[in-house]
Write a protein that holds these residues in place. Sequence first.
Motif, short mmCIF file in Angstrom:
data_model
loop_
_atom_site.label_atom_id
_atom_site.label_comp_id
_atom_site.label_asym_id
_atom_site.label_seq_id
_atom_site.Cartn_x
_atom_site.Cartn_y
_atom_site.Cartn_z
N MET A 69 0.96 -1.17 0.06
CA MET A 69 -0.04 0.10 0.02
C MET A 69 1.02 1.15 0.16
O MET A 69 1.94 1.38 0.90
N LEU A 70 0.59 1.94 -0.98
CA LEU A 70 1.48 3.41 -1.01
C LEU A 70 0.82 4.58 -0.33
O LEU A 70 -0.35 4.60 -0.42
N ILE A 71 1.52 5.11 0.61
CA ILE A 71 0.82 6.12 1.64
C ILE A 71 2.05 7.27 1.56
O ILE A 71 3.29 7.10 1.49
N THR A 72 1.56 8.34 2.01
CA THR A 72 2.49 9.54 2.06
C THR A 72 2.56 10.01 3.78
O THR A 72 1.63 10.16 4.43
N ILE A 73 3.83 10.04 4.02
CA ILE A 73 4.08 10.29 5.61
C ILE A 73 4.94 11.60 5.71
O ILE A 73 5.92 11.55 5.18
N LEU A 74 4.35 12.52 6.09
CA LEU A 74 5.33 13.98 6.36
C LEU A 74 6.17 14.30 4.76
O LEU A 74 7.22 14.51 4.93
N GLY A 75 5.27 14.36 3.78
CA GLY A 75 5.67 14.47 2.41
C GLY A 75 6.72 13.52 1.90
O GLY A 75 6.91 13.83 0.70
N ARG A 76 6.78 12.17 2.33
CA ARG A 76 7.43 11.44 1.60
C ARG A 76 6.69 9.82 1.41
O ARG A 76 5.46 9.69 2.22
N SER A 77 6.54 9.38 0.30
CA SER A 77 5.85 8.29 -0.07
C SER A 77 6.63 6.97 0.36
O SER A 77 8.05 6.66 0.33
N TYR A 78 5.89 5.93 1.04
CA TYR A 78 6.18 4.95 1.57
C TYR A 78 5.31 3.87 0.94
O TYR A 78 3.80 3.91 1.10
N ASP A 79 5.92 2.76 0.38
CA ASP A 79 5.13 1.51 0.00
C ASP A 79 5.31 0.59 1.27
O ASP A 79 6.40 -0.21 1.39
N VAL A 80 4.07 0.46 1.86
CA VAL A 80 3.94 -0.48 3.34
C VAL A 80 3.32 -1.66 3.18
O VAL A 80 2.22 -1.75 2.48
N ASP A 81 3.83 -2.62 3.78
CA ASP A 81 2.89 -3.82 4.05
C ASP A 81 2.47 -3.98 5.66
O ASP A 81 2.74 -3.09 6.37
#
Length: 238
Positions: free
Chosen positions: A1-13
């Motif tokens: 799942m691609l999410i944005t945290i504090l302006g940065r993108s993270y692909d998280v499981d």
Amino acid sequence: MLITILGRSYDVDKYDVKSYIAFMDDLIENMHNPFIINLGGLPEYRLTSKLHHNEIYGVCDYIESFADGIEGFRNKMNHIATPDEEWNIWRNREYTSDYYVKYTLKPQIVDAAKVEFIKLRKQLQDIKDQFEAEKLKKETEKAERMKLYSIGQVYQHTNPKGGENGVDGFFDADIINNNSNESVRFIVKDIFDVGIIIFPKRFGGSEEAIDQSKWNEDEIKIRKWLYEYKVFERGIRM
């Protein structure tokens, strides 16, 4: 799942999000404590009590954003944090300048940042809950599928073992349709370097055995059920 945290993108499981939550919990609990910056190279620091496998790297940038418009890293830090002058003199007594500096974030900075971090922590928890709900849904659906059939009489069950010169898996049993009580005898093979082969016993060893166009509807469903049921102990065959 691609999410944005504090302006940065993270692909998280599901594993990443658990690590991020642990990081945020540590950050929220400990960001008011003193931290040390090494100015001998790139000015790096952390506001948590320990290193984390998955850190959210936008945290320090966000903290420093409270000093936007101020030039110079030391000037920024002096705006958002209070230096420990006594410790700094002692730690750098053998250097010609300050290489190590201890700071404590100012209370108003901690309070303002915590508002954003608590919101982020909730966002991560919502994602974790979503992953867990999806997992529970899949487990429930699988449990329902497993109720469709059951294993009847087993004529042979040999688990695979070893590699090329080892033993291939072989399973021969009646598979019972729990709604109609009718059974079909099926063969399951685990062949080294080939994989799992599943077919109705009635075809014997002919090529038609794996040609599902020759199968009836229930046999096709049983094959899917057996593949998911996993009759063999799985492992790497070497």
